[in-house]
Structures are given as structure tokens and as C-alpha cells.
Design an enzyme around this catalytic site. Structure first.
Site, mmCIF file in Angstrom:
data_model
loop_
_atom_site.group_PDB
_atom_site.id
_atom_site.type_symbol
_atom_site.label_atom_id
_atom_site.label_comp_id
_atom_site.label_asym_id
_atom_site.label_seq_id
_atom_site.Cartn_x
_atom_site.Cartn_y
_atom_site.Cartn_z
ATOM 1 N N GLU A 1 22.814 29.848 30.166
ATOM 2 C CA GLU A 1 23.149 30.947 29.253
ATOM 3 C C GLU A 1 24.376 31.678 29.805
ATOM 4 O O GLU A 1 25.208 32.176 29.060
ATOM 5 C CB GLU A 1 21.952 31.897 29.144
ATOM 6 C CG GLU A 1 22.105 32.982 28.098
ATOM 7 C CD GLU A 1 20.929 33.963 28.093
ATOM 8 O OE1 GLU A 1 20.049 33.837 28.960
ATOM 9 O OE2 GLU A 1 20.928 34.839 27.230
ATOM 10 N N ARG B 1 12.958 31.360 40.736
ATOM 11 C CA ARG B 1 11.745 32.023 40.228
ATOM 12 C C ARG B 1 10.710 31.011 39.765
ATOM 13 O O ARG B 1 9.511 31.305 39.721
ATOM 14 C CB ARG B 1 12.110 33.035 39.132
ATOM 15 C CG ARG B 1 12.825 34.268 39.683
ATOM 16 C CD ARG B 1 13.247 35.202 38.588
ATOM 17 N NE ARG B 1 14.185 34.611 37.662
ATOM 18 C CZ ARG B 1 15.496 34.521 37.847
ATOM 19 N NH1 ARG B 1 16.026 35.002 38.956
ATOM 20 N NH2 ARG B 1 16.273 33.964 36.945
HETATM 21 P P1 AMP Z 1 18.672 28.057 30.395
HETATM 22 O O1 AMP Z 1 19.134 26.850 31.140
HETATM 23 O O2 AMP Z 1 19.744 28.663 29.567
HETATM 24 O O3 AMP Z 1 17.395 27.778 29.614
HETATM 25 O O4 AMP Z 1 18.351 29.172 31.462
HETATM 26 C C1 AMP Z 1 17.123 29.190 32.101
HETATM 27 C C2 AMP Z 1 17.278 29.528 33.563
HETATM 28 O O5 AMP Z 1 18.130 30.640 33.770
HETATM 29 C C3 AMP Z 1 15.946 29.894 34.147
HETATM 30 O O6 AMP Z 1 15.862 29.322 35.454
HETATM 31 C C4 AMP Z 1 15.929 31.396 34.180
HETATM 32 O O7 AMP Z 1 15.405 31.853 35.381
HETATM 33 C C5 AMP Z 1 17.382 31.817 34.037
HETATM 34 N N1 AMP Z 1 17.612 32.715 32.904
HETATM 35 C C6 AMP Z 1 18.388 32.475 31.819
HETATM 36 N N2 AMP Z 1 18.438 33.509 30.994
HETATM 37 C C7 AMP Z 1 17.636 34.436 31.545
HETATM 38 C C8 AMP Z 1 17.246 35.773 31.148
HETATM 39 N N3 AMP Z 1 17.683 36.320 30.016
HETATM 40 N N4 AMP Z 1 16.387 36.437 31.943
HETATM 41 C C9 AMP Z 1 15.925 35.878 33.094
HETATM 42 N N5 AMP Z 1 16.263 34.661 33.527
HETATM 43 C C10 AMP Z 1 17.111 33.932 32.767
#
Ligand code: AMP
Length: 171
Positions: free
Chosen positions: A95, A58
């Protein structure tokens, strides 16, 4: 225009307990998406950016639009195994789960000033790994920007000490 109206919460996707921030309504509205990209790019208009890097997948949608807005090229940071030529790779925690991102070794280099963008900042692992990838090429990740920051996960604490900008904060 209130951009939060164009972000759809999808509970329990892709697994129980995660509230997925779906940007497809935003992508589907030309006026709202243009406003979001303007807001994302605005702090970096005079930052002498060499290119915008977007994170698979995205972040590509947001990143290509931001690159056009800033009048610079786009370079992809992809999930492991997707880029065809030689790459640098960095692993990170999500996450939900763990993953690795890659950048072409010749995507950028010494002297380049790179703005890295993604749709959502959650725990910060993805954006931090992307910044490390850019640094491995010799280029400088001088800015990080996302459409949506999930403040309650405190992801910005994991980010390198460069300009960080978010369009929508979810507390
Ligand atoms: P993080 O590494 O935990 O900051 O996760 C960020 C990545 O995971 C991004 O590329 C987001 O597209 C995706 N992502 C993580 N959590 C979400 C969420 N709650 N909603 C949408 N995309 C998420």
C-alpha cells in the site's frame, strides 16, 4: 467482546493518507487477544495444518499464537536479507512502497499444508507474495488468515484461490 475497540486508527502513519491499524492495544489485552487468535484459527482446527507461517513483523505475533492454538510449529516469512540460511524470495507492491519477502528453502516442503497469517490485509501484495514463497518450497499454502481486512482496497482479489479468513472487516 468487540475486538474493534482494541484496534487503534493512527492517521497519516507511516505516511500521509494512510490510516494505520495499530494492534498494540489488542496485544496488550490478554482476553481480547486470546479471543482474536481463537477466531483467527477456528476455521482451520480440522484442516490438518502442518505449520503456521507468519509475515514479518506483526504477522509473527499473530502467527506464533495461532500456531500454538493449532498445536503446530511456526515458520517465519521475513523481509529480504533477514533470514540467515538459504532462501526463496518474492518481490511485491505494498500500500506504501514495494518490498520483498523470503522463506528458508527448508522451512517446509512437499506434502506440508501451510496456514499463512498476518495482521492486516491491505492491497494483498504481501500475502500473495508469502503464498508464492511457500509454494516455492513445494508446500501447499492451504489457508490465509488476517486479523483485519481493509475491504475497500479489494486485496482479496489478488490472493490465490485458497481458503481466506478474516476476523475484523473494515469496509
Ligand atoms: P498489502 O501488501 O498492501 O496487503 O499490505 C499488508 C502489509 O502491510 C501487512 O504486513 C501489514 O502489516 C501492512 N499494512 C498495510 N497497510 C496497513 C495499514 N493500513 N495498517 C497497518 N498495517 C498495514
Amino acid at each position: 467482546m468487540d475486538l474493534t475497540a482494541f484496534i487503534r486508527d493512527v492517521p497519516d502513519f507511516p505516511e500521509p493518507g494512510i490510516v494505520f491499524k495499530d494492534i498494540t492495544p489488542l496485544l496488550g489485552n490478554a482476553v481480547a487477544f486470546a479471543q482474536a487468535i481463537d477466531a483467527l484459527a477456528e476455521p482451520f482446527v480440522d484442516a490438518q495444518i502442518s505449520a503456521v507461517a507468519g509475515i514479518d513483523a506483526r504477522g509473527f505475533l499473530v502467527g506464533v499464537a495461532a500456531a500454538q492454538r493449532l498445536g503446530v510449529g511456526f515458520l517465519p516469512i521475513r523481509k529480504a536479507g533477514k533470514l540467515p540460511s538459504d532462501t526463496h524470495q518474492v518481490s511485491y507492491e505494498l500500500e506504501y512502497g514495494s518490498d520483498a519477502v523470503e522463506i528458508h528453502v527448508d522451512a517446509c516442503g512437499t506434502g506440508d499444508r501451510i496456514l499463512i497469517v498476518d495482521d492486516v490485509l491491505a492491497t494483498g501484495g504481501t500475502l500473495a507474495a508469502a503464498a508464492e514463497c511457500v509454494s516455492m518450497t513445494g508446500a501447499a499454502p492451504i489457508g490465509l488468515a488476517v486479523l483485519i481486512e481493509l475491504r475497500f482496497l479489494a486485496g482479496r482479489n489478488r490472493l490465490p484461490n485458497v481458503d481466506f479468513h478474516t476476523v475484523i472487516e473494515v469496509v
